[in-house]
Design a protein around this motif. Structure first.
Motif, PDB file in Angstrom:
ATOM      1  N   SER A 113       0.830  -1.208   0.000  1.00  0.00           N
ATOM      2  CA  SER A 113       0.000   0.000   0.000  1.00  0.00           C
ATOM      3  C   SER A 113       0.860   1.250   0.000  1.00  0.00           C
ATOM      4  N   THR A 114       1.968   1.225   0.735  1.00  0.00           N
ATOM      5  CA  THR A 114       2.877   2.369   0.757  1.00  0.00           C
ATOM      6  C   THR A 114       3.487   2.613  -0.618  1.00  0.00           C
ATOM      7  N   ARG A 115       3.992   1.534  -1.220  1.00  0.00           N
ATOM      8  CA  ARG A 115       4.661   1.668  -2.512  1.00  0.00           C
ATOM      9  C   ARG A 115       3.683   2.137  -3.592  1.00  0.00           C
ATOM     10  N   ILE A 116       2.497   1.546  -3.626  1.00  0.00           N
ATOM     11  CA  ILE A 116       1.508   1.915  -4.643  1.00  0.00           C
ATOM     12  C   ILE A 116       1.084   3.370  -4.471  1.00  0.00           C
TER      13      ILE A 116
ATOM     14  N   GLY B 169       1.145   8.795  -6.366  1.00  0.00           N
ATOM     15  CA  GLY B 169       1.407  10.193  -6.028  1.00  0.00           C
ATOM     16  C   GLY B 169       2.405  10.839  -6.966  1.00  0.00           C
ATOM     17  N   ALA B 170       3.297  10.018  -7.540  1.00  0.00           N
ATOM     18  CA  ALA B 170       4.268  10.533  -8.511  1.00  0.00           C
ATOM     19  C   ALA B 170       3.759  10.417  -9.945  1.00  0.00           C
ATOM     20  N   THR B 171       2.454  10.137 -10.106  1.00  0.00           N
ATOM     21  CA  THR B 171       1.789   9.983 -11.411  1.00  0.00           C
ATOM     22  C   THR B 171       2.397   8.859 -12.240  1.00  0.00           C
ATOM     23  N   LEU B 172       2.876   7.798 -11.592  1.00  0.00           N
ATOM     24  CA  LEU B 172       3.443   6.640 -12.285  1.00  0.00           C
ATOM     25  C   LEU B 172       2.465   5.476 -12.158  1.00  0.00           C
ATOM     26  N   SER B 173       1.353   5.573 -12.876  1.00  0.00           N
ATOM     27  CA  SER B 173       0.295   4.574 -12.732  1.00  0.00           C
ATOM     28  C   SER B 173       0.717   3.207 -13.246  1.00  0.00           C
ATOM     29  N   GLU B 174       1.474   3.154 -14.336  1.00  0.00           N
ATOM     30  CA  GLU B 174       1.909   1.861 -14.862  1.00  0.00           C
ATOM     31  C   GLU B 174       2.846   1.167 -13.886  1.00  0.00           C
TER      32      GLU B 174
ATOM     33  N   LYS C 147       0.819  -0.411 -11.173  1.00  0.00           N
ATOM     34  CA  LYS C 147       0.216  -1.683 -11.576  1.00  0.00           C
ATOM     35  C   LYS C 147       1.203  -2.837 -11.415  1.00  0.00           C
ATOM     36  N   ILE C 148       2.433  -2.600 -11.800  1.00  0.00           N
ATOM     37  CA  ILE C 148       3.455  -3.638 -11.653  1.00  0.00           C
ATOM     38  C   ILE C 148       3.684  -3.950 -10.182  1.00  0.00           C
ATOM     39  N   SER C 149       3.731  -2.909  -9.349  1.00  0.00           N
ATOM     40  CA  SER C 149       3.923  -3.125  -7.913  1.00  0.00           C
ATOM     41  C   SER C 149       2.774  -3.933  -7.325  1.00  0.00           C
TER      42      SER C 149
ATOM     43  N   CYS D  52      -4.942  -7.644  -1.160  1.00  0.00           N
ATOM     44  CA  CYS D  52      -5.943  -6.878  -1.913  1.00  0.00           C
ATOM     45  C   CYS D  52      -6.378  -5.652  -1.112  1.00  0.00           C
ATOM     46  N   SER D  53      -6.525  -5.831   0.205  1.00  0.00           N
ATOM     47  CA  SER D  53      -6.844  -4.683   1.058  1.00  0.00           C
ATOM     48  C   SER D  53      -5.722  -3.651   1.027  1.00  0.00           C
ATOM     49  N   GLY D  54      -4.464  -4.122   1.006  1.00  0.00           N
ATOM     50  CA  GLY D  54      -3.340  -3.197   0.915  1.00  0.00           C
ATOM     51  C   GLY D  54      -3.347  -2.410  -0.378  1.00  0.00           C
ATOM     52  N   ILE D  55      -3.684  -3.080  -1.477  1.00  0.00           N
ATOM     53  CA  ILE D  55      -3.760  -2.383  -2.763  1.00  0.00           C
ATOM     54  C   ILE D  55      -4.860  -1.323  -2.733  1.00  0.00           C
ATOM     55  N   LEU D  56      -6.002  -1.671  -2.139  1.00  0.00           N
ATOM     56  CA  LEU D  56      -7.099  -0.703  -2.029  1.00  0.00           C
ATOM     57  C   LEU D  56      -6.687   0.491  -1.179  1.00  0.00           C
ATOM     58  N   ARG D  57      -5.929   0.255  -0.099  1.00  0.00           N
ATOM     59  CA  ARG D  57      -5.459   1.373   0.718  1.00  0.00           C
ATOM     60  C   ARG D  57      -4.524   2.270  -0.077  1.00  0.00           C
ATOM     61  N   GLY D  58      -3.655   1.646  -0.876  1.00  0.00           N
ATOM     62  CA  GLY D  58      -2.747   2.440  -1.694  1.00  0.00           C
ATOM     63  C   GLY D  58      -3.473   3.283  -2.723  1.00  0.00           C
ATOM     64  N   LEU D  59      -4.617   2.780  -3.200  1.00  0.00           N
ATOM     65  CA  LEU D  59      -5.423   3.517  -4.165  1.00  0.00           C
ATOM     66  C   LEU D  59      -6.343   4.538  -3.515  1.00  0.00           C
TER      67      LEU D  59
END
Length: 585
Positions: free
Chosen positions: A469-472, A477-482, A485-487, A547-554
């Motif tokens: 979640s931190t990394r995503i 935040g740095a506008t690196l959406s692709e 996705k890899i992360s 999956c919860s971590g990814i949602l937190r990152g988003l």
């Protein structure tokens, strides 16, 4: 607003991911207006920060040097299933904690090199090649002189000062032109680096509970069931309350630190400690009367008596636990995330040793376990105090002041939502313990072992989800959406691997693991029969956590929150009642 190099940053139309909480901002403004005249709050920040004092985080400028890359979600509750709340959001103009800009620049340089925007980092082999090539061309004195180091050369082969000054500009241009890409290997290394200390921290803190179950379990299944019942009661009526209320410091302390008035961080710490000590009074009344209540709730009166005795002794360490939960937030607001790890590296093994000494070596029996826990709960804040006094963290301590008894309203309003979220998470799992006590003491003891095992295995995928979640969040935040996705894909693969390993571990050792907790053959047989089922959901448990971590990152925590609420209360807690009816029938 400017970058670290003093270059102007244009405002963005995007909303800031670190917008301030209005309640916290109002509280901070009131503190500043009331106490700014006092010398103890007049900070001298000169030399205390590594980045220039003029550096601020611009609202809505995610392309400015991945400014959140050093952050960790710090609002975590440790229990059967640790909970992560929304990360503390710093207000406009917040400063990075100590070392923040160095970590940012390091991340930028590494990504710029990988994407061929900067030249590769000089290697030892390259240095030897240049050395011998110069040795073979000594007659070419002008060339040798040009290659010789000067007063401005980097001592360790790093970038020249001129090159260093242009990193921020190169980063911004590379991001805007779409040149910054990442790889699976880089994201795996980053998530691994973020999560390794978190895994150790979570396992060590949960081991404080495991030690009591481990040592008392060999006394008998009644004692093992009583520890489980007492732990359930203490979690719901005490520890979850402390952890939930203390989460407000993750906002208040962070905003006080970000304002540049560091002494206000110590003020917020004192407020919360005093508030939690006041809350300890009703908690103490509940724990002191828990024995009489539990005797009427559970079928076996002996379970209620032992659990009540456990809670009475546990109350001795409650004030210390309240200080520890507050102290963690005080240090985390300053970016000192490893302080808790260092303290637990000392206290967790000591807690296990005390459990063995008190329960078995000194012959104190069942009461030895809560005595060990109470001593540990008292030592935890004392060790944090020693860390602050002799290692780091004193810059935010303002000394004891009567101002800590004022302006409690905003703190309480921020604390209540955190309390509700943590309490709901604890309650969902502790209901299972109470339900199993209605079947038999054997079922309660087996439930204690199973919950301990599955909770311990959960302490590995859960920290990975925090790292993900931190990394995503950083990449978005740095506008690196692709790259984000890899992360996310890397995190899911890591969760799959961890889930499969946990599955193999529990299923292959299902006849051996129960013997570590108890000598009762009925409990061992029941745990061994159920462990394959627990092993089966390890994969899905790990995937759900990440999956919860990814949602937190988003920033989509609401989706995960409603999903967990439905699964825990509408689906999961309907099963124990069915099991009880089938057993009774």
């Amino acid at each position: 607003m400017a970058t670290p190099n003093g270059e102007p940053v244009a405002a963005s139309s995007h909303p800031s991911p670190y917008s301030s909480s209005p309640v916290a901002a109002a509280s901070l403004a009131r503190d500043l207006s009331e106490y700014l005249l006092y010398a103890q709050f007049d900070d001298d920040d000169s030399g205390s920060e590594t980045e220039p004092s003029s550096v601020k985080l611009a609202v809505g400028t995610p392309d400015v040097s991945m400014a959140s890359s050093y952050r960790r979600p710090s609002i975590t509750a440790v229990g059967p299933r640790p909970t992560v709340l929304s990360a503390a959001r710093l207000p406009e103009g917040s400063r990075l904690p100590k070392g923040g800009w160095e970590a940012v620049k390091k991340d930028e340089r590494s990504l710029l090199r990988d994407n061929h925007v900067l030249p590769p980092k000089p290697s030892v082999a390259g240095g030897l090649t240049r050395l011998f090539s110069r040795a073979g061309a000594r007659e070419d004195e002008p060339a040798a002189a040009a290659a010789a180091p000067t007063e401005t050369s980097a001592l360790l082969g790093g970038e020249e000062p001129q090159a260093e000054a242009g990193i921020a500009k190169q980063w911004e241009e590379a991001v805007l032109s779409g040149k910054i890409q990442t790889t699976w290997r880089r994201e795996a290394k980053t998530i691994g680096r973020y999560s390794r200390s978190l895994i150790v921290t979570f396992i060590l803190q949960y081991s404080l509970t495991v030690a009591s179950v481990f040592t008392v379990g060999h006394l008998g299944k009644v004692q093992l069931g009583a520890v489980s019942l007492a732990t359930m009661t203490s979690n719901i009526t005490g520890y979850a309350i402390y952890q939930g209320l203390a989460t407000s410091l993750d906002t208040l302390c962070a905003q006080a630190y970000g304002s540049g008035r560091k002494k206000l961080v110590g003020l917020q710490l004192q407020r919360m400690v005093y508030f939690l000590w006041v809350i300890t009074i009703p908690i103490g009344i509940v724990w002191l009367s828990a024995g009489a209540v539990l005797r009427r709730v559970v079928p076996d009166p002996e379970l209620g008596d032992l659990a009540g005795k456990y809670l009475k002794i546990l109350l001795i360490g409650a004030p210390g636990y309240a200080c520890f939960e507050s102290g963690k937030r005080y240090l985390q607001a300053q970016g000192l995330f490893n302080a808790t790890l260092y303290v637990l590296l000392f206290c967790a093994p000591l807690n296990a040793l005390m459990n063995w000494l008190f329960v078995w070596k000194f012959g104190w029996g069942f009461v030895g376990a809560p005595i060990a826990v109470s001593i540990t709960d008292t030592l935890l804040p004392l060790c944090l105090l020693l860390y602050v006094r002799f290692v780091d963290g004193m810059a935010c301590w303002n000394g004891f002041t009567y101002h800590a008894f004022l302006n409690w309203g905003p703190m309480i309003r921020l604390a209540l939502p955190g309390l509700l979220m943590v309490e709901a998470e604890f309650l969902a799992f502790e209901i299972l313990t109470l339900a199993s006590s209605y079947i038999s003491t054997t079922h309660l003891a087996a439930q204690s072992v199973l919950v301990t095992l599955t909770s311990m295995t959960f302490q590995i995928p859960f920290p990975i989800s925090i790292a993900a979640s931190t990394r995503i969040a950083n990449l978005i935040g740095a506008t690196l959406s692709e790259a984000a996705k890899i992360s996310a894909k890397v995190a899911l693969v890591a969760a799959t691997i961890v889930g499969l390993l946990n599955m193999v571990l529990l299923s292959s050792l299902r006849n051996f693991i129960p013997q570590l907790f108890t000598d009762d053959p009925d409990v061992i047989e029941m745990v061994a029969n159920v462990l394959p089922l627990c092993a089966a959901f390890q994969l899905f448990d790990a995937l759900a956590a990440n999956c919860s971590g990814i949602l937190r990152g988003l920033g989509r925590q609401r989706i995960g929150g409603w999903t967990n609420l439905f699964c825990y209360y509408a689906v999961s807690n309907s099963n124990p009642a069915c099991g009880i009816l089938e057993s009774k029938g």
